[in-house]
Each structure stands twice: as structure tokens, then as C-alpha cells.
Motif scaffolding. Structure first.
Motif, PDB file in Angstrom:
ATOM      1  N   GLU A  16      -0.033 -12.826 -13.672  1.00  0.00           N
ATOM      2  CA  GLU A  16       0.189 -12.101 -12.428  1.00  0.00           C
ATOM      3  C   GLU A  16       0.448 -10.616 -12.701  1.00  0.00           C
ATOM      4  O   GLU A  16      -0.105  -9.745 -12.025  1.00  0.00           O
ATOM      5  N   LYS A  23      -5.516  -4.364 -10.930  1.00  0.00           N
ATOM      6  CA  LYS A  23      -5.835  -4.050  -9.530  1.00  0.00           C
ATOM      7  C   LYS A  23      -5.445  -2.612  -9.202  1.00  0.00           C
ATOM      8  O   LYS A  23      -6.228  -1.871  -8.602  1.00  0.00           O
ATOM      9  N   TYR A  30      -9.182  -8.032  -4.873  1.00  0.00           N
ATOM     10  CA  TYR A  30      -9.041  -9.459  -5.113  1.00  0.00           C
ATOM     11  C   TYR A  30      -9.077 -10.196  -3.781  1.00  0.00           C
ATOM     12  O   TYR A  30      -8.610  -9.671  -2.766  1.00  0.00           O
ATOM     13  N   GLU A  31      -9.588 -11.412  -3.801  1.00  0.00           N
ATOM     14  CA  GLU A  31      -9.477 -12.257  -2.625  1.00  0.00           C
ATOM     15  C   GLU A  31      -8.038 -12.731  -2.541  1.00  0.00           C
ATOM     16  O   GLU A  31      -7.368 -12.900  -3.560  1.00  0.00           O
ATOM     17  N   ARG A  32      -7.575 -12.941  -1.312  1.00  0.00           N
ATOM     18  CA  ARG A  32      -6.182 -13.313  -1.094  1.00  0.00           C
ATOM     19  C   ARG A  32      -6.136 -14.533  -0.184  1.00  0.00           C
ATOM     20  O   ARG A  32      -6.756 -14.543   0.871  1.00  0.00           O
ATOM     21  N   TYR A  33      -5.393 -15.546  -0.593  1.00  0.00           N
ATOM     22  CA  TYR A  33      -5.207 -16.752   0.199  1.00  0.00           C
ATOM     23  C   TYR A  33      -3.731 -17.085   0.244  1.00  0.00           C
ATOM     24  O   TYR A  33      -3.078 -17.171  -0.796  1.00  0.00           O
ATOM     25  N   VAL A  36      -1.431 -15.153  -1.939  1.00  0.00           N
ATOM     26  CA  VAL A  36      -1.678 -15.143  -3.380  1.00  0.00           C
ATOM     27  C   VAL A  36      -2.970 -14.393  -3.659  1.00  0.00           C
ATOM     28  O   VAL A  36      -4.025 -14.733  -3.126  1.00  0.00           O
ATOM     29  N   ASP A  37      -2.867 -13.351  -4.484  1.00  0.00           N
ATOM     30  CA  ASP A  37      -4.054 -12.629  -4.931  1.00  0.00           C
ATOM     31  C   ASP A  37      -4.744 -13.438  -6.022  1.00  0.00           C
ATOM     32  O   ASP A  37      -4.095 -13.863  -6.986  1.00  0.00           O
ATOM     33  N   TYR A  38      -6.056 -13.646  -5.858  1.00  0.00           N
ATOM     34  CA  TYR A  38      -6.848 -14.338  -6.876  1.00  0.00           C
ATOM     35  C   TYR A  38      -7.478 -13.283  -7.763  1.00  0.00           C
ATOM     36  O   TYR A  38      -8.584 -12.820  -7.528  1.00  0.00           O
TER      37      TYR A  38
END
Length: 140
Positions: A16, A23, A30-33, A36-38
Motif C-alpha cells: 500500500e 501514484k 488507479y481503479e478504486r473499489y 480501496v485503490d487497486y
């Protein structure tokens, strides 16, 4: 299937921290879901969110339908990183270096720049990583 680079961090729990560093320093997106940043390196937070998705989300529950829910951590870990796994672990980045996709170009460029910094030696387990030199020599 192709050729992949697998980059190992010296300590998996730094994933992390390294993702945040990359970043911010290289303006990566980053994609975020679910908060949580992937990022580039697979982190424990990403694993936890993936497991939550598989157990709680309707779409996730449709994956691996032959497994009784909830899937426990150990089982899910074994599915992702168990025998015959060739794509890393928590604390690794896996990037295809044959037939490079458009979306990986910015990531590879950032990693090439990162490799020239003191932080690279602080975070990256160079000897354990696979095909890292080849990734760093890619002409993009």
C-alpha cells in the motif's frame, strides 16, 4: 499466455505504501473499489476487498459458484496464490511484457523511472523478481 514480469517487494506489507508513493510521484491513476485503490502492487487491502466481494456482492457470489459461502481467507488465498500459481502473491506486481497492452504502458514507464531512484532499492527485492531487467529495458 505470454511473458510476465513479477516484481517482489522486500516486505509484502509495504504494498500500500509503495502504491501511494508511485501514484503521487508518477501521477498514476488507479481503479478504486469500496475505498480501496487497486495499485500496481497487490496489497492485503486489495485481497480483503476481493474476498469481501466474492462473499457479499451478488456478482462476486456468482464467481466460483461451486464453493460454499463464505469462502474463508485461507481457501481464497490458496485459490489465488496456491500451487501452479505463476502470477505472484501479496506484495507483488505482475505485468505482461510480451504484447504490452496500452493500459500497461504508463505503468511500465513509471516503473522504469522509479528504478532510477533510491526508493527502488529500498522497496524492491531485485533478485527474487522475475524478468525485471527485461521490463526495465522495454523501449516504449
Amino acid at each position: 499466455m505470454g511473458t510476465y514480469t513479477i516484481i517482489y517487494l522486500k516486505k509484502a506489507e509495504m504494498a500500500e505504501e509503495v502504491n501511494i508513493f508511485l501514484k503521487e510521484k508518477y501521477s498514476l491513476k488507479y481503479e478504486r473499489y469500496n475505498g480501496v485503490d487497486y495499485g500496481i502492487f497487490y496489497s492485503q487491502e486489495m485481497f480483503d476487498e476481493d474476498l469481501r466481494f466474492m462473499n457479499e456482492d451478488q456478482e462476486g457470489r456468482a464467481n466460483l459458484p461451486h464453493y460454499q459461502r463464505p469462502i474463508i481467507r485461507e481457501t481464497y488465498y490458496s485459490l489465488l496464490f496456491g500451487p501452479k500459481n505463476c502470477f505472484g502473491d501479496i506484495g507483488t506486481a505482475c505485468i505482461k511484457i510480451s504484447c504490452i497492452s496500452e493500459e500497461d504502458i504508463e505503468t511500465i514507464k513509471a516503473l522504469q523511472k522509479f528504478s532510477t531512484t533510491p526508493e527502488f532499492n529500498k522497496y524492491i527485492h531485485f533478485r527474487k523478481s522475475k524478468n525485471l531487467e527485461r521490463l526495465l529495458r522495454q523501449d516504449l
